[in-house]
Design a protein around this motif. Structure first.
Motif, PDB file in Angstrom:
ATOM      1  N   VAL A  77       0.855  -1.189   0.000  1.00  0.00           N
ATOM      2  CA  VAL A  77       0.000   0.000   0.000  1.00  0.00           C
ATOM      3  C   VAL A  77       0.893   1.241   0.000  1.00  0.00           C
ATOM      4  O   VAL A  77       1.710   1.423   0.906  1.00  0.00           O
ATOM      5  CB  VAL A  77      -0.920   0.024   1.236  1.00  0.00           C
ATOM      6  N   PHE A  78       0.714   2.078  -1.026  1.00  0.00           N
ATOM      7  CA  PHE A  78       1.514   3.299  -1.140  1.00  0.00           C
ATOM      8  C   PHE A  78       0.630   4.531  -0.947  1.00  0.00           C
ATOM      9  O   PHE A  78      -0.515   4.564  -1.409  1.00  0.00           O
ATOM     10  CB  PHE A  78       2.182   3.374  -2.517  1.00  0.00           C
ATOM     11  N   ASN A  79       1.211   5.548  -0.275  1.00  0.00           N
ATOM     12  CA  ASN A  79       0.499   6.813  -0.137  1.00  0.00           C
ATOM     13  C   ASN A  79       0.918   7.771  -1.247  1.00  0.00           C
ATOM     14  O   ASN A  79       1.640   7.396  -2.177  1.00  0.00           O
ATOM     15  CB  ASN A  79       0.723   7.416   1.256  1.00  0.00           C
ATOM     16  N   SER A  80       0.484   9.021  -1.172  1.00  0.00           N
ATOM     17  CA  SER A  80       0.753   9.984  -2.240  1.00  0.00           C
ATOM     18  C   SER A  80       2.230  10.348  -2.331  1.00  0.00           C
ATOM     19  O   SER A  80       2.683  10.856  -3.358  1.00  0.00           O
ATOM     20  CB  SER A  80      -0.077  11.252  -2.031  1.00  0.00           C
ATOM     21  N   LYS A  81       2.991  10.089  -1.266  1.00  0.00           N
ATOM     22  CA  LYS A  81       4.428  10.361  -1.276  1.00  0.00           C
ATOM     23  C   LYS A  81       5.229   9.130  -1.701  1.00  0.00           C
ATOM     24  O   LYS A  81       6.449   9.122  -1.600  1.00  0.00           O
ATOM     25  CB  LYS A  81       4.891  10.806   0.118  1.00  0.00           C
ATOM     26  N   GLU A  83       5.302   6.369  -0.144  1.00  0.00           N
ATOM     27  CA  GLU A  83       5.769   5.641   1.035  1.00  0.00           C
ATOM     28  C   GLU A  83       4.933   4.375   1.202  1.00  0.00           C
ATOM     29  O   GLU A  83       3.769   4.324   0.809  1.00  0.00           O
ATOM     30  CB  GLU A  83       5.653   6.517   2.280  1.00  0.00           C
ATOM     31  N   LEU A  84       5.553   3.368   1.804  1.00  0.00           N
ATOM     32  CA  LEU A  84       4.941   2.050   1.949  1.00  0.00           C
ATOM     33  C   LEU A  84       4.364   1.881   3.360  1.00  0.00           C
ATOM     34  O   LEU A  84       4.994   2.255   4.347  1.00  0.00           O
ATOM     35  CB  LEU A  84       5.991   0.974   1.683  1.00  0.00           C
ATOM     36  N   GLU A 206       6.708   4.444   5.604  1.00  0.00           N
ATOM     37  CA  GLU A 206       8.161   4.547   5.453  1.00  0.00           C
ATOM     38  C   GLU A 206       8.521   4.479   3.969  1.00  0.00           C
ATOM     39  O   GLU A 206       7.791   3.884   3.164  1.00  0.00           O
ATOM     40  CB  GLU A 206       8.884   3.412   6.190  1.00  0.00           C
ATOM     41  N   SER A 207       9.647   5.075   3.616  1.00  0.00           N
ATOM     42  CA  SER A 207      10.116   4.986   2.242  1.00  0.00           C
ATOM     43  C   SER A 207      10.495   3.550   1.923  1.00  0.00           C
ATOM     44  O   SER A 207      10.898   2.784   2.810  1.00  0.00           O
ATOM     45  CB  SER A 207      11.323   5.908   2.027  1.00  0.00           C
TER      46      SER A 207
END
Length: 400
Positions: A77-81, A83-84, A206-207
């Protein structure tokens, strides 16, 4: 489990039921019938059915050397930045990973995608279509990024069951909930759903680089491959490809819930009806920074500029004077812009602005659908837990 205890197996794991069910039947024949009330019988039936269905046999693949690998789905799952979403495993401080689990076989046979959706719900309480949207096409399981990793030497049940390890197949999701985007700990349910035990004690963003560098060594390869094969910049390119540019006019006849939303902000019913019917025109222009916009709103004549605002993809403060229907009395408003997955959008992406005002919190989603610009506002007044949602439809004005 009460019945199982009668035959001397106590609380034996349901994973081993198939190995001794025949023996259990023989032992049961040695006992006299017992009398249970209808309520007790139904309760036992439900518990045993739930227990038996919790862990159906996992699907597996066999390689050219005859080694058996448990088929596993990983929910990325990734957000708009970009990040995981990762969770810290219960009882294992510092052990962070994504939601993942075996792909059920037998009578409960499922696809890799279905398994990832199920694991995401069971382990962190997120629902596909509500909190996240699937990015990997449902009918293209074969296209998943996948990797085998060994579990030899760990003493795990996988090793004891004859598996050399797992073949993890990544399924990609994008965040569709602004609260999840902001702080996953306020949205995720870590109690263990679907009859499963809790898997994680905490969650955070987190990245992918951080995850690869800090994941347990024996699980590192799938995350390394995810970083190598998945194009993170694809999301930014998709967001940049959405074209809001042009002049847009609100079609009040097609709007829903606007009056109710204005009343929730403090207007009288009469004033809200008048405001909702007024002409409302916006002009959208590309900013020099990619994915950012400059929006000009006009007075009711549709010609006189009333306000121009730059929407950066970050947090920012907006100052204004006088009284605003949306913001309340003059001052500063804390705002944040980003992009979310949106199932109703033609591009499955929405531009989002979250504003903290003196009246409360407002979330504005803007996206294109069938040639229209849709503005969906959700207003949550200060001290209230429920929000009021309105939908405004804007049609594109013809160029002069």
């Amino acid at each position: 489990r009460r019945l199982y205890s009668l035959v001397g197996f106590g609380t034996t794991s349901s994973r081993n039921l198939g190995q001794w069910c025949g023996f259990a039947c023989n032992r049961l024949s040695q006992f006299q019938p017992i009398s249970l009330s209808g309520k007790e019988a139904v309760a036992i039936h439900r518990r045993s059915r739930m227990t038996l269905s919790q862990h159906p046999p996992s699907q597996f693949v066999t390689d050219d050397d005859g080694l058996k690998w448990r088929l596993c789905a990983g929910a990325a799952v990734f957000n708009s930045k970009n990040e995981l979403l990762i969770g810290e495993r219960v009882g294992k401080p510092g052990a962070w990973q994504t939601a993942q689990g075996g792909v059920d076989g037998g009578d409960k046979s499922e696809s890799v995608t279905e398994a990832a959706i199920r694991e995401l719900y069971e382990e962190v309480g997120l629902e596909e279509g509500k909190h996240v949207l699937l990015e990997t096409p449902v009918d293209e399981d074969a296209s998943h990024i996948k990797c085998k990793y060994k579990t030899e030497g760990t003493g795990s049940w996988l090793e004891k069951a004859g598996f050399s390890g797992q073949e993890l197949n990544w399924v990609i999701f994008r965040v569709a909930d602004s609260n999840l985007e902001t702080d996953p700990s306020n949205v995720c349910n870590l109690s263990g759903l679907g009859g499963e035990k809790p898997e994680f004690s905490a969650v955070r963003w987190e990245s992918l680089d951080w995850v690869v560098e800090n994941i347990w060594e024996k699980k590192a390869r799938p995350y390394q491959l995810l970083r190598e094969k998945y194009d993170l910049e694809c999301w930014n390119s998709r967001c940049a490809g959405i074209d809001f540019s042009g002049r847009w006019s609100r079609d009040s006849k097609r709007c829903v819930g606007v009056v109710e939303g204005l009343v929730a902000r403090g207007l009288t019913e009469e004033s809200a009806q008048t405001k909702a019917a007024e002409p409302y025109v916006q002009q959208w222009k590309h900013h020099t920074t990619n994915r950012e916009w400059v929006v000009t709103t006009y007075t009711t004549d549709g010609q006189t500029p009333r306000r121009e605002l730059h929407y950066p993809v970050r947090e920012f403060d907006e100052s204004y004077e006088g009284t605003s229907t949306i913001f309340g009395n003059g001052g500063k408003v804390k705002r944040r812009c980003f992009y979310l997955a949106e199932k109703d959008s033609d591009a499955e992406i929405a531009h989002v602005t979250v504003s903290e005002t003196s009246l409360g919190k407002e979330e504005s989603l803007r996206y294109l659908k069938d040639g229209d610009l849709i503005l969906k506002r959700t207003f949550q007044s200060s001290g209230q837990s429920d929000g009021i949602t309105s939908t405004e439809v804007f049609t594109k004005c013809e160029e002069n």
